[in-house]
Design an enzyme around this catalytic site. Sequence first.
Site, PDB file in Angstrom:
ATOM      1  CE  LYS A 137      43.484  34.999  33.965  1.00 35.64           C
ATOM      2  NZ  LYS A 137      42.963  33.781  34.658  1.00 35.64           N
ATOM      3  CG  ASP A 174      44.096  33.080  30.286  1.00 31.32           C
ATOM      4  OD1 ASP A 174      43.014  32.627  29.860  1.00 31.32           O
ATOM      5  OD2 ASP A 174      44.562  32.810  31.401  1.00 31.32           O
TER       6      ASP A 174
END
Length: 289
Positions: free
Chosen positions: A18, A144
């Site tokens: 990401k 995350d």
Amino acid sequence: MNARVDDAGWSWWPAPAKLNLFLHITGRRADGYHELQTVFRLLDWGDRIGLRLREDGQVRRQGDGLAGVAEADDLAVRAARMLKEAANVDQGVDIIVEKHVPAGGGFGGGSSDAATVLVVLNRLWGAGLDENALAALGLRLGADVPVFVRGHNAWAEGVGERLQPITLPQAWYVVVEPGVHVPTPLLFADPDLTRDSPQAKIEDFASGSLVGNVFEPVLRRREPAVEAVLAALSDIGTARLTGSGSGCFVEFDSQAAAEQGRAKLSKELRARVAAGVARSPLLDALEQH
């Protein structure tokens, strides 16, 4: 990237990286954790996770393992053991983590590995947990992890766990990892870190007025390698930092433009081009399995 099962009984699954398209700290909670605002962008580049079910109930890491990370501390192993306990599963699993995402770069590699293990083993073990339960387990492993469990680009708040899906335009990224790592606690403790950014809204991001990463000036000062990479990337576009790591990137609106930008950089930077995706490749792999 499709899931596949090889002749030795391993199934292979994507664990995408990401980017944080911006990252602000808006305050600090009573428990010491910082309140964040960010946008998570999933990529078509990432690690691969190999899983092979065991009937003896053990969870074991196979292969070379992760450099400097004990099996008990490996997020992928911890995710499997956590799910096994939470769902009272009798089966076990062998795990291989095939690393492509550098550790400490802010690309979420370890968190994505853990999320892939949670999501896929929930299916293979028949554990029956829903997405919310898996995201809650993931949050215990790292802030995350939930975005990778849910598998969509997202506006995030809290410590990164309060997620709202967001539609992002198609984009490609030139990505560089400078090869240095500053532990996140040291960055959060840095006296120069901005901790009081004003609260923003998704509309601010959509308008283009939300930019920057609060960790960038801190890392520029602490790590000459980060400063050098950001300076080099600035020659091809607007250079940005992802997460609290050292990874840097530039966004382009076409693959051709991204490739042209990469070609202008020194080969010593080991830059790569990655595409932003609308949803996690893991969800596609699960549908096709």
